[in-house]
Design a protein around this motif. Sequence first.
Motif, PDB file in Angstrom:
ATOM      1  N   ARG A 197       6.851 -15.968   1.498  1.00 53.43           N
ATOM      2  CA  ARG A 197       5.835 -15.542   2.222  1.00 53.43           C
ATOM      3  C   ARG A 197       5.943 -16.412   3.698  1.00 53.43           C
ATOM      4  NH1 ARG A 197       4.436 -15.393  -2.926  1.00 53.43           N
ATOM      5  NH2 ARG A 197       3.237 -13.868  -3.273  1.00 53.43           N
ATOM      6  N   LEU A 215       6.828   0.566   7.529  1.00 56.78           N
ATOM      7  CA  LEU A 215       6.941  -0.982   7.489  1.00 56.78           C
ATOM      8  C   LEU A 215       7.710  -1.799   8.370  1.00 56.78           C
ATOM      9  CD1 LEU A 215       7.757  -0.781   3.619  1.00 56.78           C
ATOM     10  CD2 LEU A 215       5.583  -1.633   4.457  1.00 56.78           C
ATOM     11  N   TYR A 266       8.317   5.916   5.132  1.00 56.39           N
ATOM     12  CA  TYR A 266       7.558   4.786   4.454  1.00 56.39           C
ATOM     13  C   TYR A 266       8.389   3.599   5.137  1.00 56.39           C
ATOM     14  CZ  TYR A 266       3.869   7.401   2.214  1.00 56.39           C
ATOM     15  OH  TYR A 266       2.960   8.274   1.898  1.00 56.39           O
ATOM     16  N   TYR A 298       7.847  -8.542  -3.385  1.00 57.20           N
ATOM     17  CA  TYR A 298       7.522  -9.924  -3.396  1.00 57.20           C
ATOM     18  C   TYR A 298       7.998 -10.791  -4.593  1.00 57.20           C
ATOM     19  CZ  TYR A 298       4.041 -10.346   0.439  1.00 57.20           C
ATOM     20  OH  TYR A 298       3.586 -10.544   1.644  1.00 57.20           O
ATOM     21  N   CYS A 315       0.109   5.832  -0.259  1.00 54.44           N
ATOM     22  CA  CYS A 315      -0.115   4.408   0.266  1.00 54.44           C
ATOM     23  C   CYS A 315       0.064   3.606  -0.984  1.00 54.44           C
ATOM     24  CB  CYS A 315      -1.679   4.393   0.811  1.00 54.44           C
ATOM     25  SG  CYS A 315      -1.696   5.169   2.325  1.00 54.44           S
ATOM     26  N   ILE A 316      -0.621   3.903  -2.221  1.00 53.00           N
ATOM     27  CA  ILE A 316      -0.571   3.044  -3.277  1.00 53.00           C
ATOM     28  C   ILE A 316       0.965   2.824  -3.773  1.00 53.00           C
ATOM     29  CG2 ILE A 316      -1.126   2.968  -5.747  1.00 53.00           C
ATOM     30  CD1 ILE A 316      -3.819   4.505  -5.177  1.00 53.00           C
ATOM     31  N   GLU A 320       8.292 -18.579  -4.074  1.00 53.21           N
ATOM     32  CA  GLU A 320       7.156 -17.643  -4.103  1.00 53.21           C
ATOM     33  C   GLU A 320       6.366 -18.278  -2.539  1.00 53.21           C
ATOM     34  OE1 GLU A 320       5.286 -15.496  -5.677  1.00 53.21           O
ATOM     35  OE2 GLU A 320       6.411 -15.325  -7.411  1.00 53.21           O
ATOM     36  N   LEU A 321       6.846 -19.323  -2.242  1.00 55.76           N
ATOM     37  CA  LEU A 321       6.438 -19.922  -0.707  1.00 55.76           C
ATOM     38  C   LEU A 321       7.750 -19.406   0.127  1.00 55.76           C
ATOM     39  CD1 LEU A 321       6.069 -23.719  -1.598  1.00 55.76           C
ATOM     40  CD2 LEU A 321       4.159 -21.821  -1.562  1.00 55.76           C
ATOM     41  N   MET A 362       3.406   2.760  -1.834  1.00 53.00           N
ATOM     42  CA  MET A 362       4.372   1.879  -0.958  1.00 53.00           C
ATOM     43  C   MET A 362       3.643   0.510  -1.152  1.00 53.00           C
ATOM     44  SD  MET A 362       3.728   1.725   3.361  1.00 53.00           S
ATOM     45  CE  MET A 362       1.788   0.974   2.955  1.00 53.00           C
ATOM     46  N   PHE A 363       2.562   0.264  -1.260  1.00 50.45           N
ATOM     47  CA  PHE A 363       1.955  -1.185  -1.803  1.00 50.45           C
ATOM     48  C   PHE A 363       2.530  -1.801  -2.933  1.00 50.45           C
ATOM     49  CE2 PHE A 363      -1.888  -0.272   1.363  1.00 50.45           C
ATOM     50  CZ  PHE A 363      -1.443  -1.244   2.045  1.00 50.45           C
ATOM     51  N   GLU A 364       2.675  -0.757  -4.100  1.00 49.67           N
ATOM     52  CA  GLU A 364       3.535  -1.277  -5.185  1.00 49.67           C
ATOM     53  C   GLU A 364       5.002  -1.523  -4.820  1.00 49.67           C
ATOM     54  OE1 GLU A 364       2.468   2.028  -7.607  1.00 49.67           O
ATOM     55  OE2 GLU A 364       0.498   1.143  -8.604  1.00 49.67           O
ATOM     56  N   LEU A 376       6.105  -2.878  -2.104  1.00 49.36           N
ATOM     57  CA  LEU A 376       5.811  -4.007  -1.329  1.00 49.36           C
ATOM     58  C   LEU A 376       5.765  -5.166  -2.823  1.00 49.36           C
ATOM     59  CD1 LEU A 376       3.784  -3.359   1.811  1.00 49.36           C
ATOM     60  CD2 LEU A 376       6.045  -4.160   1.596  1.00 49.36           C
ATOM     61  N   LYS A 377       4.917  -4.752  -3.362  1.00 46.68           N
ATOM     62  CA  LYS A 377       4.523  -5.799  -4.454  1.00 46.68           C
ATOM     63  C   LYS A 377       5.654  -6.173  -5.250  1.00 46.68           C
ATOM     64  CE  LYS A 377       1.399  -6.918  -8.380  1.00 46.68           C
ATOM     65  NZ  LYS A 377       0.711  -6.361  -9.356  1.00 46.68           N
ATOM     66  N   LEU A 383       4.405  -8.838   4.484  1.00 46.34           N
ATOM     67  CA  LEU A 383       3.284  -8.110   4.970  1.00 46.34           C
ATOM     68  C   LEU A 383       2.058  -9.388   4.847  1.00 46.34           C
ATOM     69  CD1 LEU A 383       1.343  -6.103   5.796  1.00 46.34           C
ATOM     70  CD2 LEU A 383       0.923  -5.567   3.166  1.00 46.34           C
ATOM     71  N   TYR A 384       2.162 -10.042   4.001  1.00 44.39           N
ATOM     72  CA  TYR A 384       1.242 -11.296   3.924  1.00 44.39           C
ATOM     73  C   TYR A 384       1.884 -12.337   3.916  1.00 44.39           C
ATOM     74  CZ  TYR A 384      -1.967 -14.726   1.558  1.00 44.39           C
ATOM     75  OH  TYR A 384      -2.574 -15.722   1.364  1.00 44.39           O
TER      76      TYR A 384
END
Lengths: 308, 313
Positions: free
Chosen positions: A121, A59, A55, A24, A13-14, A117-118, A16-18, A20-21, A79-80
């Motif tokens: 998101r 997503l 994975y 970004y 899980c970590i 960055e905008l 996958m989040f990394e 995603l980061k 995601l966010y």
Amino acid sequence: MAKKTPEKCNESCIKMFEFLKRLYNGEVEFKWVIEHFSDGQYDGTSNTHVTLNKYLNALKIFGVKVKKENGKYHMLSPLYKINFDLNDIKSINNLKKACEILPNGKNKSNCEEFIRELEIRYDKSAQSVTQVGDTTQSLHLAFYHSEMAEQIKLCEKYCQDKLKLELIYTDDKGEEINLLASPIETIYKKRKVCLKVIGSNGSRVYEIPIDNIKSVKQLPSSVNSNSVPTTIVYKIKNRLAKNYRLRDWEKLQDINSDGSHVIVNKDEDFNVLLNRLMRYGTECEIISPKFIKDEMIDLINKTLSNYQ
Amino acid sequence: MKEFIKTKKITYNLMSFTAFKALILFSELAESPKSYSEICDIFYNHPYLHEKISIDTLRVYINSLKRFGCEIKRVKGDDKISKYVITSHPFELKYNPEQLQSALKVFKSLVKNMDIEELISMEEFFEKIGTYIKNEDFINEAKKVSLLKDIDKNLLKTLLECCEKKNQIIITYASPNSGEKNMELIADKIELTNGKIYLCGIGFEYKEYGTFLVNRIKSVDDIKSETTMPEGLQEIKVVYELYNNKQPELESYETIIEQTDNTFVVEAVTSNKFLLRQRLLALGPNCKIISPDEFKNEFVALLKDMKAGYYCG
């Protein structure tokens, strides 16, 4: 004292989040992704591919769109997300358009990063608004014309280079003026873009609309950093003194016993200033320097001559 | 994946359920605080999961999110039930000071080229960004740039609406000469001049077109359903020549009635002689008044007084 045991985590899980980061921050190489999910032990077997696909599918089913193109992953839907309305999108697009015409440099790259960055998101509605078309049509900026954008970039460059300029431009009456000057900055005034320069003779400030500039030649000599624009002092009285709002480049020097205010003005185009002071009629009077006072009297006389 | 698109059924072969649950948990806790039982319900009622989660498994997920960089807190609500919430996470919007300064610099370059609606939107946008990045200074700096620092934005929006509909309104105005008072006017437009925002319209008190500083307007007290012109409103028609090599930028009350090479004959119809006189003074020798004689003579007398001021002052 008992040693604290590390708390149990789910490493995948970590990972996958990394991943995603990273997305970004921009595109991610396939090579990095496959190494990341195989703990740096990718041996070319299909197991890691299967895991990675699971994975990526997780997503996708969750609603995070990740696309692989030319060996790189891109995030199309994050995601966010941040909820931007139509006005926000218009504002972002206005910033984007203004940013496009900036000369290459830190300011431009910082601003592009701010916008990126905008955009990364954007939620679904923001993405669809952006796809519908140009949201900056209401902003009637002259510098949207590509021709003008090039001129602005050049002017920004002149200001950065800090070399003296030989300019030819036309005034309001269409007469050509030759000027030796030092560039200061490009300014945006009432939907016009001007190159602000300080004349080599007399420290006179000029704000020249860039569409009036006929030619510019950079000279091999650097601008004199000690040249100071001439200070103009004038007096305003009665109702004007009561209601007057100082500009950023003005300061109140004195309030006389008759209620009149003495204003010190620095850094404004003399012609623009004289036209403005003319508006105030008898409620304004230039005190110094003498040559500007004489120019004002000359302006009044020329206006009067229209009626003789 | 093709099978999922067809059947909408999830199998362990298709995706990682662990990852999927972690994604759900992240988005739920980032949205609002959730108790263990609420998380169980969310997982149980999810169309692809249909299963509860043990408290130990939940802890593993929470530890994983924490390790990734999420800040997760336990809070107790009014019902005294313990809830988990993500207070910050690595996907949040983050900017360095240089990026923020560059954005403000670009905003500054745009500010004088925007109309009021765009300016309001831009300020609200920067405020939103400032809230997301939790930076109050950035919000204040953006306000300083935007020219709307001392302006009540809701009041400004109301005035914009009134201008669009040309409403007859009553406002409370803090006049620098006569103090706070009610004023009736027909709203025309909002104008930005020299960094100041003005409401323009036909005022009933002086029966002429006038401008009113928006930051002196305290409230809009009444919006009338019908509009009636003030009795005794006197408009003046002034004709003048403009000597210009380009098409002149006209005010709303001006029309070009004739044009030769570099001369434009303009007709202005206005109830405010003062504003018109100011405009014509600023045009200097590039303008010559043709008619009416009374207005022209007053103008010439004013110019002579200005000149005399320099020799007698």
